[in-house]
Design a protein around this motif. Structure first.
Motif, PDB file in Angstrom:
ATOM      1  N   VAL A 226      -6.582  -7.509  22.055  1.00 20.26           N
ATOM      2  CA  VAL A 226      -6.786  -8.741  21.320  1.00 20.26           C
ATOM      3  C   VAL A 226      -8.117  -8.689  20.576  1.00 20.26           C
ATOM      4  N   ASP A 227      -9.143  -8.173  21.244  1.00 18.17           N
ATOM      5  CA  ASP A 227     -10.451  -8.126  20.593  1.00 18.17           C
ATOM      6  C   ASP A 227     -10.451  -7.206  19.381  1.00 18.17           C
ATOM      7  N   ASP A 228      -9.588  -6.192  19.386  1.00 18.29           N
ATOM      8  CA  ASP A 228      -9.512  -5.288  18.235  1.00 18.29           C
ATOM      9  C   ASP A 228      -8.968  -5.992  17.002  1.00 18.29           C
TER      10      ASP A 228
ATOM     11  N   MET B 121     -17.620  -8.937  10.781  1.00 15.83           N
ATOM     12  CA  MET B 121     -18.654  -8.640  11.773  1.00 15.83           C
ATOM     13  C   MET B 121     -19.214  -7.257  11.488  1.00 15.83           C
ATOM     14  N   PRO B 122     -20.318  -6.925  12.100  1.00 16.81           N
ATOM     15  CA  PRO B 122     -20.925  -5.613  11.851  1.00 16.81           C
ATOM     16  C   PRO B 122     -20.006  -4.464  12.280  1.00 16.81           C
ATOM     17  N   THR B 123     -20.123  -3.371  11.584  1.00 20.42           N
ATOM     18  CA  THR B 123     -19.296  -2.199  11.874  1.00 20.42           C
ATOM     19  C   THR B 123     -19.563  -1.650  13.266  1.00 20.42           C
ATOM     20  N   ALA B 124     -20.807  -1.735  13.718  1.00 17.78           N
ATOM     21  CA  ALA B 124     -21.139  -1.241  15.055  1.00 17.78           C
ATOM     22  C   ALA B 124     -20.376  -2.005  16.133  1.00 17.78           C
ATOM     23  N   HIS B 125     -20.204  -3.307  15.945  1.00 17.82           N
ATOM     24  CA  HIS B 125     -19.457  -4.093  16.924  1.00 17.82           C
ATOM     25  C   HIS B 125     -17.971  -3.745  16.890  1.00 17.82           C
ATOM     26  N   ARG B 126     -17.457  -3.476  15.717  1.00 21.74           N
ATOM     27  CA  ARG B 126     -16.060  -3.056  15.606  1.00 21.74           C
ATOM     28  C   ARG B 126     -15.829  -1.746  16.350  1.00 21.74           C
TER      29      ARG B 126
ATOM     30  N   LEU C  80     -13.443  -0.759  19.800  1.00 17.19           N
ATOM     31  CA  LEU C  80     -12.536   0.381  19.902  1.00 17.19           C
ATOM     32  C   LEU C  80     -12.953   1.339  21.012  1.00 17.19           C
ATOM     33  N   ARG C  81     -14.256   1.510  21.192  1.00 20.64           N
ATOM     34  CA  ARG C  81     -14.748   2.391  22.248  1.00 20.64           C
ATOM     35  C   ARG C  81     -14.313   1.882  23.619  1.00 20.64           C
ATOM     36  N   ASP C  82     -14.354   0.584  23.832  1.00 19.15           N
ATOM     37  CA  ASP C  82     -13.930   0.020  25.107  1.00 19.15           C
ATOM     38  C   ASP C  82     -12.460   0.330  25.387  1.00 19.15           C
ATOM     39  N   ASP C  83     -11.639   0.261  24.363  1.00 17.92           N
ATOM     40  CA  ASP C  83     -10.223   0.572  24.538  1.00 17.92           C
ATOM     41  C   ASP C  83     -10.006   2.045  24.849  1.00 17.92           C
ATOM     42  N   VAL C  84     -10.759   2.902  24.204  1.00 13.32           N
ATOM     43  CA  VAL C  84     -10.642   4.336  24.478  1.00 13.32           C
ATOM     44  C   VAL C  84     -11.043   4.636  25.919  1.00 13.32           C
ATOM     45  N   VAL C  85     -12.117   4.030  26.379  1.00 12.64           N
ATOM     46  CA  VAL C  85     -12.557   4.235  27.764  1.00 12.64           C
ATOM     47  C   VAL C  85     -11.486   3.740  28.733  1.00 12.64           C
ATOM     48  N   PHE C  86     -10.873   2.612  28.450  1.00 14.89           N
ATOM     49  CA  PHE C  86      -9.831   2.073  29.317  1.00 14.89           C
ATOM     50  C   PHE C  86      -8.616   2.985  29.357  1.00 14.89           C
TER      51      PHE C  86
END
Length: 70
Positions: free
Chosen positions: A1-3, A11-16, A20-26
């Protein structure tokens, strides 16, 4: 959902990328859980073992003892 929201809302690109990084880790976490299942033969930190290997050995031993007594 956050993606979805990270790409819809400005929003800033770093936050985007962080979303995505959180989803990859999951996904890596889920893959490792599937690849390396929990070993039920190991004794946990409380001294409990959840495998039925001991019960099978005990039942085999009692079965052999009954054969010997007959």
């Amino acid at each position: 959902v956050d993606d979805i929201f990270s790409f819809v809302i400005s929003m800033p690109t770093a936050h985007r990328l962080a979303c995505l990084r959180d989803d990859v880790v999951f996904i890596v976490f889920l893959y490792q859980r599937w690849l390396y299942p929990v070993d039920m033969k190991r004794v946990n930190e409380f001294g409990q073992q959840f495998d039925d290997a001991e019960e099978k050995e005990d039942s085999d031993n009692t079965h052999e003892e009954t054969k010997k007594t007959k």
